[in-house]
Design a protein around this motif. Structure first.
Motif, short mmCIF file in Angstrom:
data_model
loop_
_atom_site.label_atom_id
_atom_site.label_comp_id
_atom_site.label_asym_id
_atom_site.label_seq_id
_atom_site.Cartn_x
_atom_site.Cartn_y
_atom_site.Cartn_z
N MET A 78 0.92 -0.97 0.41
CA MET A 78 0.12 0.00 0.08
C MET A 78 0.84 1.24 0.21
SD MET A 78 -2.94 1.13 0.54
CE MET A 78 -3.75 -0.60 0.82
N VAL A 79 0.54 1.63 -0.71
CA VAL A 79 1.44 2.99 -1.01
C VAL A 79 0.52 4.65 -0.83
CG1 VAL A 79 2.60 4.81 -2.29
CG2 VAL A 79 3.16 2.73 -2.39
N ILE A 80 1.04 5.84 -0.12
CA ILE A 80 -0.08 6.70 0.55
C ILE A 80 0.50 7.82 -0.86
CG2 ILE A 80 -0.88 7.97 1.60
CD1 ILE A 80 -2.12 5.52 1.77
N ARG A 81 0.69 8.50 -1.38
CA ARG A 81 1.23 9.39 -1.93
C ARG A 81 -0.20 10.48 -2.03
NH1 ARG A 81 -0.37 9.63 -6.87
NH2 ARG A 81 -1.62 7.69 -8.25
N ALA A 82 0.67 11.52 -2.71
CA ALA A 82 0.13 13.09 -3.22
C ALA A 82 -0.44 12.58 -4.51
CB ALA A 82 1.52 14.01 -3.72
#
Length: 166
Positions: free
Chosen positions: A1-5
Motif C-alpha cells: 500500500m502506497v500513500i502519495r500526493a
C-alpha cells in the motif's frame, strides 16, 4: 500500500472509486453527480491517494477554511485566528478496508498540516460511524455538533472534530 500526493492524472480513477464507495455506503451524500469536481473543492490545498496494486483505493484532501461550522467552533473554543485547514473527501474502497488505509491517509494529511502550521478540523455525519471511530481512535477531539446541508434543502446531523495538537 502506497500513500502519495494525488496527481491530476489520478482524478478519473479516484472519481470512479468515489462512485463505487457511494454505491456501497451512501457516502458522500453529495458529489457523485460530479465526482471530479467534488474531489477538487474550492480552496483545495493538497490531496492524497492510497494505491494498492497500481489501483487507487482511497483518498483524502485538505482545503482552505471556508464557512464550515467546524472552523467557527474551533476558533471560538480555542480563541485563535490560527491557520485552519479542513480535512475532507476521505474514503476507502470496500475491498481495501480493514488494512488501516483510512488511518494512513489521515496521518499523511495531519503530517502535512503540522509541517505547514495548520490545525485541521472536519465534520462527519453521525451516520458514518466507522469514520467517527477512526477519528476518535486517532485522538481527534469532538468540538461540537453541526448540521451538514446537502442536496435540495436536506440536512443531516454531524459531529465536528479538531486534530490532535501534535
Amino acid at each position: 500500500m502506497v500513500i502519495r500526493a494525488r496527481r491530476d492524472a489520478d482524478l478519473d480513477e479516484a472519481a470512479t472509486a468515489l462512485v463505487a464507495v457511494h454505491a456501497a455506503d451512501s457516502y458522500p451524500v453529495e458529489g457523485v453527480d460530479d465526482p471530479r469536481g467534488w474531489l477538487s473543492p474550492k480552496g483545495l490545498i493538497q490531496a492524497w491517494v492510497a494505491e494498492a496494486d497500481s489501483r487507487i483505493v482511497g483518498h483524502v484532501a485538505i482545503s482552505q477554511a471556508q464557512a464550515e461550522e467546524a472552523v467557527s467552533l474551533y476558533r471560538e473554543q480555542a480563541h485563535t485566528e490560527a491557520q485552519v485547514g479542513v480535512l475532507a473527501r476521505l474514503f476507502v474502497m470496500p475491498q481495501a478496508r480493514k488494512r488501516a488505509v483510512g488511518e494512513r491517509l489521515v496521518r499523511a494529511a495531519v503530517e502535512y498540516a503540522h509541517t505547514n502550521d495548520l490545525r485541521l478540523v472536519l465534520d462527519v455525519m453521525t451516520k458514518d460511524k466507522a469514520a467517527i471511530r477512526l477519528y476518535e481512535r486517532m485522538g481527534w477531539q469532538s468540538i461540537g455538533d453541526a448540521s451538514h446541508a446537502y442536496g435540495e434543502g436536506q440536512q443531516m446531523r454531524a459531529v465536528c472534530y479538531v486534530s490532535p495538537a501534535e
